[in-house]
Write an enzyme that holds these catalytic residues in place. Sequence first.
Site, short mmCIF file in Angstrom:
data_model
loop_
_atom_site.label_atom_id
_atom_site.label_comp_id
_atom_site.label_asym_id
_atom_site.label_seq_id
_atom_site.Cartn_x
_atom_site.Cartn_y
_atom_site.Cartn_z
N GLU A 44 46.35 -67.14 29.78
CA GLU A 44 45.12 -67.80 28.83
C GLU A 44 44.06 -68.54 29.38
O GLU A 44 44.11 -69.46 30.28
CB GLU A 44 46.06 -68.85 27.91
CG GLU A 44 45.24 -69.53 26.96
CD GLU A 44 45.99 -70.76 26.41
OE1 GLU A 44 45.15 -71.37 25.62
OE2 GLU A 44 46.92 -70.82 26.11
N ARG A 48 36.58 -73.77 27.71
CA ARG A 48 36.16 -75.25 27.80
C ARG A 48 35.12 -75.53 28.53
O ARG A 48 34.75 -76.59 28.87
CB ARG A 48 37.59 -76.17 28.31
CG ARG A 48 38.55 -76.03 27.51
CD ARG A 48 39.85 -77.13 27.99
NE ARG A 48 41.11 -76.68 26.95
CZ ARG A 48 42.16 -77.38 27.35
NH1 ARG A 48 42.34 -77.97 28.52
NH2 ARG A 48 43.21 -77.03 26.76
N LYS A 132 51.91 -72.24 18.31
CA LYS A 132 51.74 -73.37 19.25
C LYS A 132 52.48 -74.45 19.04
O LYS A 132 52.00 -75.19 17.86
CB LYS A 132 50.33 -73.40 20.11
CG LYS A 132 49.99 -74.27 20.97
CD LYS A 132 48.55 -74.26 21.29
CE LYS A 132 48.15 -74.94 22.79
NZ LYS A 132 46.74 -75.12 23.21
#
Length: 215
Positions: A44, A48, A132
């Site tokens: 993943e 950011r 999640k």
Amino acid sequence: MSIEQDLEARLAAAPVVPLIGASDTDVAVETANALGAGGLSIIEVVLRTDEAVDCMEAIVKQTSGLIVGAGTVLTVDQAEEVVARGAQFIVCPGLVDEVAEFCLNQCVPLYAGTMTAGEVQRAYALGLRTVKFFPASLAGGVPMLKALSSVFREMRFMPTGGVSASNLDEFLALPSVIACGGSWLTPAAAIDAGDYEAITKLAREAVEIASAVRP
């Protein structure tokens, strides 16, 4: 085999999803290869940094044998971009209907962030069956997951946030947990030092922990 089936099979074998947060494509590729060498083949890349999508695309194009997704996806526009650039799955910190609907319509596996019963129920109503659980440690950790799992029996969870080698076994011991995600596998100090062997070692350690819990 569909991408969803491939994800399921790989997570059954190694139920850990490492997070890569990079701003340099070469570093991202080296990190992904180090994780793959340690037995973790689902990556993943979190959005950011300004260069995160470029890093994700570089991993997709310059590595083999990995399934690469985009994390920290906040909007439909971001979802559309990362899918166009090669993302095979999407992870969000929260649950946004429009993003969920886009992924469901495009048959792109989505792990939307939830932390309350209301959010899990909304995800269920939208048609999601795996979500999640974030931030896992602050949202109640293992006890909260046990409570949610007793009510939402069809739902499976990917706890992320506060998961580490020290508590990975506790989360994976829950039948409702499909996998755990975390950045402890890609420490900044090791990456800055170019110590990719350390990352491979952490990946192998995670695989060993998972194998002990789920032989």
